[in-house]
Write an enzyme that holds these catalytic residues in place. Structure first.
Site, PDB file in Angstrom:
ATOM      1  N   LYS A   1       0.826  -1.216   0.000  1.00  0.00           N
ATOM      2  CA  LYS A   1       0.000   0.000   0.000  1.00  0.00           C
ATOM      3  C   LYS A   1       0.856   1.260   0.000  1.00  0.00           C
ATOM      4  O   LYS A   1       0.445   2.292  -0.525  1.00  0.00           O
ATOM      5  CB  LYS A   1      -0.971  -0.020   1.186  1.00  0.00           C
ATOM      6  CG  LYS A   1      -2.025  -1.120   1.017  1.00  0.00           C
ATOM      7  CD  LYS A   1      -3.407  -0.714   1.452  1.00  0.00           C
ATOM      8  CE  LYS A   1      -4.411  -1.714   0.904  1.00  0.00           C
ATOM      9  NZ  LYS A   1      -5.704  -1.716   1.511  1.00  0.00           N
TER      10      LYS A   1
ATOM     11  N   LYS B   1      -3.799 -10.311  -6.703  1.00  0.00           N
ATOM     12  CA  LYS B   1      -5.147 -10.553  -6.166  1.00  0.00           C
ATOM     13  C   LYS B   1      -6.166  -9.517  -6.644  1.00  0.00           C
ATOM     14  O   LYS B   1      -5.809  -8.354  -6.887  1.00  0.00           O
ATOM     15  CB  LYS B   1      -5.115 -10.630  -4.636  1.00  0.00           C
ATOM     16  CG  LYS B   1      -5.098  -9.303  -3.927  1.00  0.00           C
ATOM     17  CD  LYS B   1      -5.596  -9.429  -2.479  1.00  0.00           C
ATOM     18  CE  LYS B   1      -5.778  -8.033  -1.903  1.00  0.00           C
ATOM     19  NZ  LYS B   1      -6.539  -7.936  -0.716  1.00  0.00           N
TER      20      LYS B   1
ATOM     21  N   LYS C   1     -10.775  -4.631  -4.181  1.00  0.00           N
ATOM     22  CA  LYS C   1     -11.932  -3.742  -4.386  1.00  0.00           C
ATOM     23  C   LYS C   1     -11.549  -2.287  -4.643  1.00  0.00           C
ATOM     24  O   LYS C   1     -12.319  -1.546  -5.231  1.00  0.00           O
ATOM     25  CB  LYS C   1     -12.913  -3.858  -3.207  1.00  0.00           C
ATOM     26  CG  LYS C   1     -12.458  -3.182  -1.934  1.00  0.00           C
ATOM     27  CD  LYS C   1     -13.598  -3.117  -0.953  1.00  0.00           C
ATOM     28  CE  LYS C   1     -13.400  -4.007   0.255  1.00  0.00           C
ATOM     29  NZ  LYS C   1     -12.135  -3.873   0.985  1.00  0.00           N
TER      30      LYS C   1
END
Ligand code: AQP
Length: 334
Positions: free
Chosen positions: A116, A198, A201
């Site tokens: 992140k 992966k 969302k």
């Protein structure tokens, strides 16, 4: 199982985007399957969501949309506790205390923080760094036995156990040490366009990479049709075929079969027909959820009452643990 001996299940989801098929197969679907046999507590982790910059009005909307979706997939607010994390101040309080029992070195090893930080390099805030500590507080406040999560959360669960054990070693048995529950099939759904990463969302670069649970059903069909495969024409579950393996995994998770069973079922199929069958299975699973979601979204007062009751029930349990912790660390208790 008697009421007293029922184990506590805790899990959470961030309202950080529209929930994906990955979120559903890795988490929500399993929550639904566990909901009758355990005391289940499910949270909308909006405090976690602000570790990445959010638009306030949009975050509020996504938070409400997510609690509505929880009910639409089949979680029962009468039997389960469903609540907003920000409604229970004990999360922030315990998180601070646990920060003082967590080492920088441990947090430095977290792969989600590294990923992140790369993705949001303009905003590498300390909340992003201490995210696993807040997650530990979430879980430990409810004396949780089992945490059902996808594979990506395994590392965070391990640090939660380490923090709890460290605290217990100093102060006695304050926290229950939770176990993870990672599904055998569906634990890691990959992107449709990039099946080596992966499905996420909050992905914003390529909408075709992600199936959102509330996507139009035809759009879902087209996304699966366009998904990346390979130059062969053989349906095989294997590491060198990430696209096909991902579709087999999705099909297996939706239908309750293993990817190997799915592979046998589709032996001799061409990629086109195989993709159609996967799309059909996904649509069959999602369609009733979308219908229920639409119906619930129109019932404002019902959703309001779920939010209010959930906050009360969650606060009651969380505050009991927090009081014990405050006493142990030496804060005055009245
Ligand atoms: N691709 C996935 N396959 C299987 N399970 C997944 N989960 C997430 N992606 C997949 C599981 O969904 C639950 C909720 O996750 P979260 O909202 O706490 O955040 P996350 O794990 O970081 O999920 P996202 O979708 O990737 O969110 P963003 O994009 O905001 O970071 C967890 O149980 C997770 O394992």
């Amino acid at each position: 199982m008697s009421e007293e001996s029922r184990k506590v299940i805790y899990s959470a989801m961030q309202p950080s985007g529209h929930p994906s098929l990955g979120n559903y197969l890795g988490a929500l679907k399993n929550w639904k399957d566990l909901k009758n046999d355990f005391d289940c507590i499910f949270s909308i982790a909006n405090m976690h969501a602000i570790t990445v910059r959010q638009d306030s009005a949009n975050l509020r909307k996504k938070t409400r949309d997510l609690i509505t979706l929880f009910i639409a997939i089949g979680l029962d607010p009468e039997k389960n506790i469903i609540y907003y994390q920000s409604d229970v101040s004990a999360h922030a309080e315990l998180s601070w205390i646990l920060n003082c029992f967590t080492y920088m070195g441990e947090l430095n090893r977290m792969t989600q923080f590294k990923e992140k930080s790369l993705k949001h390099n303009e905003n590498i805030n300390s909340g992003l760094f201490t995210y696993p500590v807040l997650m530990a507080a979430d879980i430990l406040l409810y004396q949780t036995d089992v945490v059902p999560v996808g594979e990506d959360q395994r590392q965070h669960l391990e640090i939660c156990r380490d923090i709890a054990e460290r605290f217990n070693n100093i102060y006695g048995e304050v926290f229950k040490i939770p176990e993870g529950y990672i599904p055998k099939v569906g634990a890691k759904i990959m992107g449709l366009q990039n099946p080596t990463k992966k499905m996420s969302k909050s992905e914003s670069d390529n909408d075709n990479n992600v199936i959102y649970l509330l996507d139009d059903l035809n759009l879902i069909r087209n996304k699966i049709k366009r998904s990346v495969t390979d130059s062969e024409n053989e349906i095989r579950f294997s590491e060198d075929k990430p696209g096909i393996s991902n579709l087999l995994n999705i099909y297996g998770a939706v239908t309750g079969k293993t990817p190997q069973d799915a592979e046998r079922e589709f032996s001799g199929y061409g990629y086109g027909k195989f993709k159609e069958a996967v799309a059909e299975a996904v649509i069959n699973e999602i369609k009733p959820i979308q219908e229920k979601y639409k119906e619930l979204s129109a019932d404002k007062s019902y959703i309001d009452s779920v939010i209010k009751n959930g906050a009360e029930k969650a606060s009651y349990i969380a505050n009991k643990t927090l009081k014990k912790v405050k006493k142990k660390v030496g804060f005055p208790i009245f």
